[in-house]
Design an enzyme around this catalytic site. Structure first.
Site, PDB file in Angstrom:
ATOM      1  N   LYS A  49      40.989  45.419 110.633  1.00 12.36           N
ATOM      2  CA  LYS A  49      41.841  46.302 109.843  1.00 12.36           C
ATOM      3  C   LYS A  49      43.057  45.559 109.287  1.00 12.36           C
ATOM      4  O   LYS A  49      43.544  45.899 108.200  1.00 12.36           O
ATOM      5  CB  LYS A  49      42.267  47.511 110.684  1.00 12.36           C
ATOM      6  CG  LYS A  49      41.106  48.411 111.070  1.00 12.36           C
ATOM      7  CD  LYS A  49      40.324  48.895 109.842  1.00 12.36           C
ATOM      8  CE  LYS A  49      39.248  49.905 110.206  1.00 12.36           C
ATOM      9  NZ  LYS A  49      38.507  50.382 109.006  1.00 12.36           N
TER      10      LYS A  49
ATOM     11  N   SER B 258      42.023  52.050 106.586  1.00  7.21           N
ATOM     12  CA  SER B 258      42.407  51.086 107.604  1.00  7.21           C
ATOM     13  C   SER B 258      42.615  51.862 108.896  1.00  7.21           C
ATOM     14  O   SER B 258      41.788  52.675 109.296  1.00  7.21           O
ATOM     15  CB  SER B 258      43.662  50.326 107.156  1.00  7.21           C
ATOM     16  OG  SER B 258      44.119  49.451 108.161  1.00  7.21           O
TER      17      SER B 258
ATOM     18  N   TYR C 105      38.961  44.823 116.716  1.00  6.81           N
ATOM     19  CA  TYR C 105      38.962  45.918 115.749  1.00  6.81           C
ATOM     20  C   TYR C 105      40.212  45.847 114.873  1.00  6.81           C
ATOM     21  O   TYR C 105      40.145  45.966 113.648  1.00  6.81           O
ATOM     22  CB  TYR C 105      38.901  47.263 116.477  1.00  6.81           C
ATOM     23  CG  TYR C 105      39.033  48.453 115.563  1.00  6.81           C
ATOM     24  CD1 TYR C 105      37.985  48.837 114.739  1.00  6.81           C
ATOM     25  CD2 TYR C 105      40.220  49.185 115.515  1.00  6.81           C
ATOM     26  CE1 TYR C 105      38.102  49.936 113.888  1.00  6.81           C
ATOM     27  CE2 TYR C 105      40.351  50.279 114.673  1.00  6.81           C
ATOM     28  CZ  TYR C 105      39.292  50.649 113.863  1.00  6.81           C
ATOM     29  OH  TYR C 105      39.428  51.724 113.026  1.00  6.81           O
TER      30      TYR C 105
ATOM     31  N   ASN D 257      35.270  53.997 103.518  1.00  3.45           N
ATOM     32  CA  ASN D 257      35.489  54.638 104.810  1.00  3.45           C
ATOM     33  C   ASN D 257      34.550  54.120 105.895  1.00  3.45           C
ATOM     34  O   ASN D 257      34.900  54.131 107.067  1.00  3.45           O
ATOM     35  CB  ASN D 257      35.316  56.156 104.656  1.00  3.45           C
ATOM     36  CG  ASN D 257      35.217  56.860 105.988  1.00  3.45           C
ATOM     37  OD1 ASN D 257      36.192  56.972 106.721  1.00  3.45           O
ATOM     38  ND2 ASN D 257      34.016  57.337 106.328  1.00  3.45           N
TER      39      ASN D 257
END
Length: 275
Positions: A150, A132, A146, A81
């Protein structure tokens, strides 16, 4: 009773996953950069082991796994996480800022996963849950870097899913939409140092919108954590799970777009094969 190993467990999704796992009667290794922040949330809890962990430090990751095994004897669920955000046009993001977000979101996830997988393989059982984002499936102005991290998490998860399935280890990648966490706070979300006027109506508009949406997002983090626990408990967990109506809508729109574009350009695409 399962043993969970959760990174970034001092707040946000990580903290709520710890709570949800404990409510289920499980045990949790709750890791964060500052273990004291976790201990403050669960003072003296017999089923919580708080461990200091910077996910980009491989030695710390190995030590955290060792501490987990010393305390609980096994690890059943890894929840990757921990991470950070970066908001800004691709051109606006400095090399230093880009590397920092990739270090946390990609290389940090890999470091922890490499530390935990030998345990899961040895057990021939376990579940890897990678956080994700809907931005890992479809991204937009201001979120390019970013989103790229992901997208990488999505690719790694797909490969891990195929590699680990024969060994009895499951993999799920979670794609949350907008949730009422601290993600848009400066402690989690970093902004590109420069602002280029030409991007005012694209990345600039996203930047302005993010400031107004903080703590007004539609998603409930506690419900998200319960959903993650439900996925782990499922007999046939999905490779991907979208969380939030906004995430579902964006994924559906992306699938429609890709399907339409594929159809329109299909003849040219297949024409490149050897006759």
């Amino acid at each position: 009773m399962s043993v969970w190993f959760v990174t970034g467990a001092s707040r946000g999704f990580g903290l709520e996953v710890v709570r949800a796992a404990l409510e289920r009667g499980d045990q949790v290794v709750a890791t964060a950069r500052r273990a004291a922040a976790v201990e403050k949330e669960f003072p003296g809890h017999p089923d919580v082991l708080a461990v200091a962990l910077d996910v980009t430090d491989e030695a710390q990751a190995a030590a955290a796994v060792g501490a987990a095994l010393d305390r609980f004897g096994r690890i059943d669920v890894l929840v990757n996480n921990a991470g950070r955000g970066l908001l800004g046009a691709v051109e606006e993001a400095s090399d230093e800022a880009v590397r920092a977000v990739f270090d946390a979101n990609v290389f940090g996830l890999l470091a922890v996963t490499r530390a935990v997988l030998p345990v899961l393989r040895r057990q021939r059982a376990g579940h890897v849950v990678n956080l994700s984002s809907v931005g890992g499936f479809t991204t937009g102005p201001g979120w390019g870097v970013y989103g790229a991290t992901k997208f990488a998490v999505e690719a790694l998860s797909e490969a891990l899913h195929a590699e680990l399935a024969p060994l009895g280890v499951r993999v799920t990648v979670v794609e949350p939409g907008l949730f009422r966490t601290d993600f848009l706070d400066s402690s989690s979300l970093h902004r590109a140092d420069s602002e280029i006027a030409d991007y005012a109506t694209t990345a600039g508009a996203t930047r302005a919108g993010a400031a107004t949406r903080n703590h007004e997002q539609p998603g409930d983090p506690r419900k998200a954590a319960q959903a993650i626990v439900s996925v782990v408990a499922s007999d046939e967990p999905p490779l991907r799970i979208q969380l939030g109506a906004d995430s579902v809508a964006r994924v559906e729109a992306k699938l429609d777009f890709v399907r339409d574009e594929l159809s329109r350009w299909r003849a040219l695409s297949v024409s490149t094969d050897h006759a």
